[in-house]
Write a protein that holds these residues in place. Structure first.
Motif, PDB file in Angstrom:
ATOM      1  N   SER A 243       0.814  -1.216   0.000  1.00 27.35           N
ATOM      2  CA  SER A 243       0.000   0.000   0.000  1.00 27.35           C
ATOM      3  C   SER A 243       0.853   1.273   0.000  1.00 27.35           C
ATOM      4  N   GLU A 244       2.085   1.163   0.480  1.00 26.10           N
ATOM      5  CA  GLU A 244       2.968   2.329   0.479  1.00 26.10           C
ATOM      6  C   GLU A 244       3.367   2.729  -0.944  1.00 26.10           C
ATOM      7  N   ARG A 264      -7.822   4.615   5.818  1.00 29.95           N
ATOM      8  CA  ARG A 264      -7.200   4.366   7.121  1.00 29.95           C
ATOM      9  C   ARG A 264      -6.655   2.947   7.206  1.00 29.95           C
ATOM     10  N   LYS A 265      -7.413   1.974   6.712  1.00 23.52           N
ATOM     11  CA  LYS A 265      -6.980   0.585   6.770  1.00 23.52           C
ATOM     12  C   LYS A 265      -5.745   0.334   5.903  1.00 23.52           C
ATOM     13  N   LYS A 267      -3.528   2.689   5.473  1.00 23.30           N
ATOM     14  CA  LYS A 267      -2.546   3.653   5.971  1.00 23.30           C
ATOM     15  C   LYS A 267      -2.213   4.717   4.927  1.00 23.30           C
TER      16      LYS A 267
END
Length: 325
Positions: A243-244, A264-265, A267
């Motif tokens: 996800s980053e 949020r989940k 990040k």
């Protein structure tokens, strides 16, 4: 040599009639139904939406969005060899809205069909078009989400009628030697069909059942939050990325609280989430391509960046597409 598909152009279209929350409050008050701008914004984040006037159909909005996408891609309609329209509000029972768009664009001969997965429709359609391009069945596809949800709203139900709007978004998806769409992930679970549906149909010249939208909001919210996280993680795993490495999240524009939860989940900060629900409302299959086009045209989403598209819809359906622009 591997064959991939890439988005080379985006486009969108909205009806000319904009209704603010104040306009909706006034409309509902005429039937003795109370609501307020604060109530709508607090629960959904929606401040306005667009409704099509009488005589304007999904194909009109879809064709206009398609023209803008074709122009952005530097192509001509004659170069399009596949048209897929995701819609829950087709112009007719048949033929497909895609063939009507085809006619309005002056194209003939290429395959054209509709795809029905409600609010996840664009994700499904993009997945199908990607597979057809990778197989060599097409080289230049129009993928469109187009809706006139205002025609199926129950204006005696303030919990649903304030949520939805009309519009269309489109992309040109072309064969390429460079990876564009990196991974896709789509699902459905018919056990949950009752929580979001329009339980009516045409028979013998009459509408049987209820032709207006019904939704169990809390059940949809609870299910959506869970499956959006699952599909996002699944598609990133298929792409071999984390996800980053997501530059932008473009979620289905249903409810800002669902989008905040999804970010949020993963990040992801909200400044990397494209949000248009405040101005468009929930435009079902059109919401993701509408938001994508808005962010491409204002310069936020740029060539070479990674984009995660994700949606949920009636059926219950959900899915995601991870791509590089």
């Amino acid at each position: 040599m591997s064959l991939y598909s890439r988005i080379t152009g985006t486009g969108s279209a909205l009806p000319p009639r904009r209704l603010s929350n104040a306009d909706m409050v006034e409309r509902l008050a005429r039937d003795g139904i109370e609501t307020s701008d604060d109530w709508i914004v607090e629960r959904t984040g929606i401040r306005a939406r667009y409704f099509a006037d009488e005589g304007m159909f999904s194909s009109d909005l879809g064709a206009e969005a398609a023209r803008r996408a074709i122009d952005a891609a530097g192509r001509s309609p004659a170069e399009v060899d596949l048209i897929i329209v995701a819609t829950s509000t087709p112009d007719m029972v048949f033929p497909s809205t895609a063939t009507i768009v085809q006619r309005k664009l002056g194209i003939a001969g290429c395959p054209a069909f509709d795809l029905q997965a409600v609010c996840t429709g664009f994700i499904y359609a993009l997945t199908v078009a990607d597979a057809m391009i990778r197989s060599g069945s097409a080289r230049c596809a129009l993928v469109i989400g187009a809706e006139v949800f205002s025609r199926i709203l129950d204006f005696k139900d303030r919990t649903t009628c304030v949520l939805f709007g009309d519009g269309a978004g489109a992309v040109v998806l072309e064969a390429s030697e460079r990876p564009g769409i990196l991974a896709t992930d789509i699902h459905a679970d018919g056990r949950h069909l009752d929580i979001l549906c329009v339980p009516g149909h045409v028979q013998g010249g009459q509408v049987l059942g209820d032709p207006l939208l019904k939704m169990d909001g809390p059940a949809v919210f609870k299910l959506a939050v869970g499956v959006l996280e699952e599909t996002a993680r699944a598609v990133l795993q298929r792409a071999g990325m984390g996800s980053e490495e997501v530059d932008w999240l473009v979620p289905h524009q249903a409810n800002v609280r669902i989008m905040q939860s999804a970010a949020r989940k993963l990040k992801l900060p909200m400044d990397r989430v494209i949000v248009t629900v405040d101005q468009h409302g929930n435009t079902s299959a059109a919401s993701i391509p509408l938001a994508l086009d808005a962010a491409v045209r204002d310069g936020r989403i740029q060539s070479g960046q990674t984009v995660l598209l994700e949606g949920v819809g009636g059926g219950f359906t959900w899915g995601s597409v991870f791509l590089k622009m």
